[in-house]
Motif scaffolding. Structure first.
Motif, PDB file in Angstrom:
ATOM      1  N   MET A 244      -6.622   4.009  14.148  1.00 38.86           N
ATOM      2  CA  MET A 244      -6.735   3.715  12.729  1.00 38.86           C
ATOM      3  C   MET A 244      -5.634   2.750  12.313  1.00 38.86           C
ATOM      4  O   MET A 244      -4.478   2.909  12.711  1.00 38.86           O
ATOM      5  N   GLU A 245      -6.004   1.738  11.550  1.00 40.33           N
ATOM      6  CA  GLU A 245      -5.032   0.765  11.047  1.00 40.33           C
ATOM      7  C   GLU A 245      -4.222   1.414   9.940  1.00 40.33           C
ATOM      8  O   GLU A 245      -4.767   1.871   8.939  1.00 40.33           O
ATOM      9  N   TYR A 246      -2.909   1.473  10.129  1.00 41.98           N
ATOM     10  CA  TYR A 246      -2.099   2.218   9.180  1.00 41.98           C
ATOM     11  C   TYR A 246      -0.853   1.462   8.758  1.00 41.98           C
ATOM     12  O   TYR A 246       0.146   2.052   8.351  1.00 41.98           O
ATOM     13  N   THR A 247      -0.895   0.142   8.856  1.00 41.91           N
ATOM     14  CA  THR A 247       0.245  -0.634   8.394  1.00 41.91           C
ATOM     15  C   THR A 247       0.200  -0.767   6.875  1.00 41.91           C
ATOM     16  O   THR A 247      -0.858  -0.662   6.255  1.00 41.91           O
ATOM     17  N   LYS A 248       1.335  -1.039   6.281  1.00 48.36           N
ATOM     18  CA  LYS A 248       1.459  -0.931   4.827  1.00 48.36           C
ATOM     19  C   LYS A 248       0.632  -1.950   4.061  1.00 48.36           C
ATOM     20  O   LYS A 248       0.048  -1.639   3.016  1.00 48.36           O
ATOM     21  N   LEU A 249       0.557  -3.181   4.543  1.00 47.53           N
ATOM     22  CA  LEU A 249      -0.245  -4.171   3.829  1.00 47.53           C
ATOM     23  C   LEU A 249      -1.735  -3.849   3.938  1.00 47.53           C
ATOM     24  O   LEU A 249      -2.508  -4.150   3.022  1.00 47.53           O
ATOM     25  N   THR A 250      -2.138  -3.234   5.040  1.00 48.66           N
ATOM     26  CA  THR A 250      -3.526  -2.791   5.142  1.00 48.66           C
ATOM     27  C   THR A 250      -3.789  -1.645   4.181  1.00 48.66           C
ATOM     28  O   THR A 250      -4.848  -1.575   3.538  1.00 48.66           O
ATOM     29  N   LEU A 251      -2.824  -0.741   4.039  1.00 52.92           N
ATOM     30  CA  LEU A 251      -3.000   0.374   3.113  1.00 52.92           C
ATOM     31  C   LEU A 251      -3.116  -0.098   1.669  1.00 52.92           C
ATOM     32  O   LEU A 251      -3.648   0.629   0.822  1.00 52.92           O
ATOM     33  N   GLU A 252      -2.641  -1.305   1.382  1.00 49.00           N
ATOM     34  CA  GLU A 252      -2.805  -1.834   0.023  1.00 49.00           C
ATOM     35  C   GLU A 252      -4.279  -2.084  -0.307  1.00 49.00           C
ATOM     36  O   GLU A 252      -4.611  -2.326  -1.478  1.00 49.00           O
ATOM     37  N   MET A 253      -5.148  -2.016   0.705  1.00 47.22           N
ATOM     38  CA  MET A 253      -6.576  -2.148   0.418  1.00 47.22           C
ATOM     39  C   MET A 253      -7.110  -0.917  -0.305  1.00 47.22           C
ATOM     40  O   MET A 253      -8.200  -0.965  -0.885  1.00 47.22           O
ATOM     41  N   THR A 254      -6.372   0.189  -0.274  1.00 45.51           N
ATOM     42  CA  THR A 254      -6.735   1.334  -1.107  1.00 45.51           C
ATOM     43  C   THR A 254      -6.012   1.181  -2.444  1.00 45.51           C
ATOM     44  O   THR A 254      -5.150   1.972  -2.804  1.00 45.51           O
ATOM     45  N   SER A 255      -6.399   0.154  -3.168  1.00 44.98           N
ATOM     46  CA  SER A 255      -5.736  -0.191  -4.423  1.00 44.98           C
ATOM     47  C   SER A 255      -6.773  -0.606  -5.452  1.00 44.98           C
ATOM     48  O   SER A 255      -7.893  -1.010  -5.104  1.00 44.98           O
ATOM     49  N   PRO A 256      -6.432  -0.525  -6.727  1.00 41.73           N
ATOM     50  CA  PRO A 256      -7.346  -1.028  -7.759  1.00 41.73           C
ATOM     51  C   PRO A 256      -7.665  -2.506  -7.572  1.00 41.73           C
ATOM     52  O   PRO A 256      -8.807  -2.928  -7.781  1.00 41.73           O
ATOM     53  N   GLU A 257      -6.662  -3.288  -7.178  1.00 42.50           N
ATOM     54  CA  GLU A 257      -6.893  -4.732  -7.032  1.00 42.50           C
ATOM     55  C   GLU A 257      -7.911  -5.032  -5.949  1.00 42.50           C
ATOM     56  O   GLU A 257      -8.809  -5.866  -6.132  1.00 42.50           O
ATOM     57  N   HIS A 468     -16.102  -2.881 -21.742  1.00 39.29           N
ATOM     58  CA  HIS A 468     -17.286  -2.565 -20.965  1.00 39.29           C
ATOM     59  C   HIS A 468     -17.175  -3.095 -19.550  1.00 39.29           C
ATOM     60  O   HIS A 468     -16.445  -4.044 -19.278  1.00 39.29           O
ATOM     61  N   ASP A 469     -17.953  -2.441 -18.639  1.00 38.75           N
ATOM     62  CA  ASP A 469     -18.011  -2.891 -17.265  1.00 38.75           C
ATOM     63  C   ASP A 469     -18.763  -4.205 -17.198  1.00 38.75           C
ATOM     64  O   ASP A 469     -19.638  -4.488 -18.006  1.00 38.75           O
ATOM     65  N   SER A 470     -18.406  -5.046 -16.243  1.00 37.60           N
ATOM     66  CA  SER A 470     -19.144  -6.284 -16.034  1.00 37.60           C
ATOM     67  C   SER A 470     -19.761  -6.256 -14.660  1.00 37.60           C
ATOM     68  O   SER A 470     -19.253  -5.626 -13.746  1.00 37.60           O
ATOM     69  N   ALA A 471     -20.867  -6.943 -14.496  1.00 36.49           N
ATOM     70  CA  ALA A 471     -21.574  -6.927 -13.220  1.00 36.49           C
ATOM     71  C   ALA A 471     -20.722  -7.504 -12.116  1.00 36.49           C
ATOM     72  O   ALA A 471     -20.803  -7.104 -10.967  1.00 36.49           O
ATOM     73  N   ALA A 472     -19.881  -8.479 -12.420  1.00 34.89           N
ATOM     74  CA  ALA A 472     -19.070  -9.128 -11.397  1.00 34.89           C
ATOM     75  C   ALA A 472     -17.810  -8.360 -11.079  1.00 34.89           C
ATOM     76  O   ALA A 472     -17.166  -8.591 -10.077  1.00 34.89           O
ATOM     77  N   GLY A 473     -17.413  -7.434 -11.921  1.00 38.29           N
ATOM     78  CA  GLY A 473     -16.148  -6.729 -11.719  1.00 38.29           C
ATOM     79  C   GLY A 473     -15.029  -7.482 -12.406  1.00 38.29           C
ATOM     80  O   GLY A 473     -15.086  -8.686 -12.589  1.00 38.29           O
ATOM     81  N   SER A 474     -13.991  -6.757 -12.783  1.00 35.51           N
ATOM     82  CA  SER A 474     -12.898  -7.378 -13.517  1.00 35.51           C
ATOM     83  C   SER A 474     -11.621  -7.321 -12.712  1.00 35.51           C
ATOM     84  O   SER A 474     -11.201  -6.270 -12.271  1.00 35.51           O
ATOM     85  N   ALA A 475     -10.989  -8.472 -12.512  1.00 34.49           N
ATOM     86  CA  ALA A 475      -9.742  -8.501 -11.763  1.00 34.49           C
ATOM     87  C   ALA A 475      -8.626  -7.839 -12.542  1.00 34.49           C
ATOM     88  O   ALA A 475      -7.713  -7.270 -11.986  1.00 34.49           O
ATOM     89  N   ALA A 476      -8.670  -7.910 -13.861  1.00 32.46           N
ATOM     90  CA  ALA A 476      -7.688  -7.215 -14.698  1.00 32.46           C
ATOM     91  C   ALA A 476      -8.382  -5.987 -15.259  1.00 32.46           C
ATOM     92  O   ALA A 476      -8.946  -5.998 -16.332  1.00 32.46           O
ATOM     93  N   PHE A 477      -8.357  -4.891 -14.486  1.00 36.83           N
ATOM     94  CA  PHE A 477      -9.161  -3.714 -14.798  1.00 36.83           C
ATOM     95  C   PHE A 477      -8.759  -3.069 -16.114  1.00 36.83           C
ATOM     96  O   PHE A 477      -7.611  -2.801 -16.374  1.00 36.83           O
ATOM     97  N   ALA A 478      -9.744  -2.863 -16.967  1.00 30.90           N
ATOM     98  CA  ALA A 478      -9.542  -2.080 -18.178  1.00 30.90           C
ATOM     99  C   ALA A 478     -10.598  -0.985 -18.204  1.00 30.90           C
ATOM    100  O   ALA A 478     -11.522  -0.981 -17.409  1.00 30.90           O
ATOM    101  N   LEU A 479     -10.481  -0.049 -19.115  1.00 34.40           N
ATOM    102  CA  LEU A 479     -11.349   1.114 -19.080  1.00 34.40           C
ATOM    103  C   LEU A 479     -12.759   0.803 -19.548  1.00 34.40           C
ATOM    104  O   LEU A 479     -12.978   0.074 -20.506  1.00 34.40           O
ATOM    105  N   ASP A 480     -13.697   1.434 -18.859  1.00 33.37           N
ATOM    106  CA  ASP A 480     -15.090   1.398 -19.284  1.00 33.37           C
ATOM    107  C   ASP A 480     -15.221   2.307 -20.512  1.00 33.37           C
ATOM    108  O   ASP A 480     -14.612   3.360 -20.558  1.00 33.37           O
ATOM    109  N   ASP A 481     -16.040   1.960 -21.455  1.00 32.28           N
ATOM    110  CA  ASP A 481     -16.147   2.841 -22.622  1.00 32.28           C
ATOM    111  C   ASP A 481     -17.154   3.940 -22.361  1.00 32.28           C
ATOM    112  O   ASP A 481     -17.681   4.569 -23.233  1.00 32.28           O
ATOM    113  N   SER A 482     -17.411   4.098 -21.278  1.00 31.29           N
ATOM    114  CA  SER A 482     -18.381   5.158 -21.011  1.00 31.29           C
ATOM    115  C   SER A 482     -17.766   6.195 -20.277  1.00 31.29           C
ATOM    116  O   SER A 482     -17.588   7.027 -19.820  1.00 31.29           O
TER     117      SER A 482
END
Length: 488
Positions: A244-257, A468-482
């Protein structure tokens, strides 16, 4: 306790795995959240078929049910250790990774403290009227017999139903229970422990698949198999037995960004990238890889020829049962050389993973449920599957959100987003930017308007804005009103 069919809850959670249980624990102290959770099982059980002695989870103890959302929660793993008088022993042990059995005990400890959980309830159907969901459940007794029905109503529905074991096509329809008198078991890893002795009695065992579960079962069997003269084969279609890949920069893939980036990819590209990334969290821990090799080295001392075989680049294409011997006849193809070969085996363990499904009880909701072109739940960036944003998914969105979906440490983050959607505020502050690296195309520094817009969006998010959510996704994540095994 009977249900009040007229009472309207804020949240009805269906399924109480680690993600549903974490949401329940984070909901409990909130005065403005009335939540209830149901599950068809009689109690909390976490991978009982893989509770191998000494095995650990593959994420640090901070990735418990609540800590990443609320480090002060009384339902943290550290508080569990303190109450069990095991905090100092855990500290002296100097390992971030709890025992799997201990994590299961921790989850049971949390579950025992929550009044919002209802066990032995199987949801039969969910309907909606005037913005309120009504769930009909069948209630079972301790023997599993249906004794009555109950109805629950809520404004938000949260699906935490988890995933189901998957058999490869070649093994579907093949049974090791009755096709021949001597046929051994054909099982998924989920059912390993209760079949362990039967596997060893079969005379020859083949593990098909790779990843942590396959490796743990192989390691658990190898000593006894060699002592009892049982052949143990481990076959994977992967080019090698991947750690399993467990280096720190790879673990950044478990991120909101990264989730923003993955969610915004075109569908076909997302499918391909998702397949390629599975080795990142479905590989084997490096310590276990080394332990297996050390074990084989030890067993082969004095020139002893081992009965075991580790075979890579081999895809299972056919499976039958010899009507005379009762053995499984497994047909493989070497994917590198495009050559086929057959192995005989007394039993088979399928280490072939799990997949999410669309629950049947959602059928009455019809077109209110968004499905993708492959018939899977079309989970929005903010974990909802209906236009109103009132049906949430916690787990099972790997195809839309990538590596964060099964990650235990990301569960509290996702639960925080669900609770923000339900309450219209942020009960638990949501960390929207955690990665040092940029995923996708960075903003053009010459475009001052883009930078200004980004700064403005971040400021709005920090203030708890809801959009609101957008179909493309938002790079600057804000809350969905739902808005669960792990990195593994």
């Amino acid at each position: 306790m009977s249900a009040d069919s007229t009472h309207i809850h804020d949240i009805l959670g269906v399924g109480i795995g680690p993600f549903g249980l974490g949401l329940a624990a984070l909901s409990e102290p909130l005065n403005d959240v009335d939540a209830i959770f149901v599950d068809q099982r009689p109690e909390f059980r976490w991978h009982p078929g893989m509770m191998i002695e000494g095995s650990t989870i593959q994420v640090p103890f901070l990735a418990d049910l609540v800590t990443m959302a609320d480090p002060t929660s009384p339902y943290s793993f550290l508080n569990f250790l303190k109450e069990r008088r095991r905090l100092y022993p855990f500290y002296i042990r100097e390992s971030f990774y709890p025992l799997r059995a201990e994590f299961d005990e921790y989850c049971r400890w949390v579950a025992a403290q929550l009044d919002s959980l209802r066990w032995n309830r199987r949801v039969v159907s969910v309907t909606k009227e005037d913005g309120v969901f009504t769930a009909l459940t069948e209630v079972a007794d301790d023997s599993g017999s249906i004794v009555t029905t109950e109805t629950y109503r809520a404004r938000h529905l949260v699906l935490g139903v988890g995933t189901q074991p998957v058999l490869p096509p070649a093994l579907q329809g093949v049974s090791g229970d009755g096709n021949a008198d001597t046929a051994g078991p054909l099982i998924h890893t989920a059912d390993y422990l209760e079949n362990r002795e039967a596997l060893l009695e079969s005379g020859a065992i083949t593990i098909v698949g790779s990843g942590q579960s396959a490796a743990e079962i192989y390691r658990d069997l190898i000593d006894d198999a060699e002592d009892r003269g049982v052949r143990l084969d481990w076959v994977t279609r992967s080019p090698r037995f991947f750690p399993m890949e467990y280096t720190k920069l790879t673990l950044e893939m478990t991120s909101p960004e990264y989730t923003d980036h993955f969610r915004a990819l075109p569908d076909e590209l997302r499918e391909r990238v998702g397949r390629e990334q599975r080795t990142l969290y479905k590989g084997i821990s490096a310590d276990l890889v080394d332990d297996i090799h050390d074990t084989l080295y030890r067993l082969s001392r004095c020139g002893r020829r081992l009965l075991t075989n580790l075979i890579s680049e081999a895809e299972l294409e056919t499976a039958d049962i010899d009507p005379i011997s009762g053995e499984f006849l497994l047909g493989f193809r070497n994917t590198a050389l495009d050559k086929t070969f057959t192995r005989r085996s007394g039993s088979v363990v399928a280490a072939t993973g799990f997949k999410s499904q669309v629950p049947d009880f959602l059928s009455p909701l019809g077109d209110d449920i968004r499905l993708d072109s492959r018939g899977r739940l079309d989970v929005s960036r903010h974990y909802t599957i209906n236009d109103e944003g009132t049906i949430h998914v916690v787990g099972g969105e790997e195809h839309t959100h990538g590596v964060t979906a099964p990650d235990l440490g990301f569960g509290p983050w996702r639960a925080s987003v669900v609770l923000a959607a339900v309450t219209g505020r942020e009960p638990y502050p949501i960390e929207r930017t955690i990665a040092f690296q940029t995923f996708g195309v960075p903003a053009d520094e010459s475009d001052a308007s883009a930078l200004t817009a980004a700064d403005s969006t971040d400021a709005g998010s920090a203030a708890g804005s809801i959009d609101h959510d957008s179909a493309a996704g938002s790079a600057a994540f804000a809350l969905d009103d739902s808005k669960e095994m792990t990195h593994a």
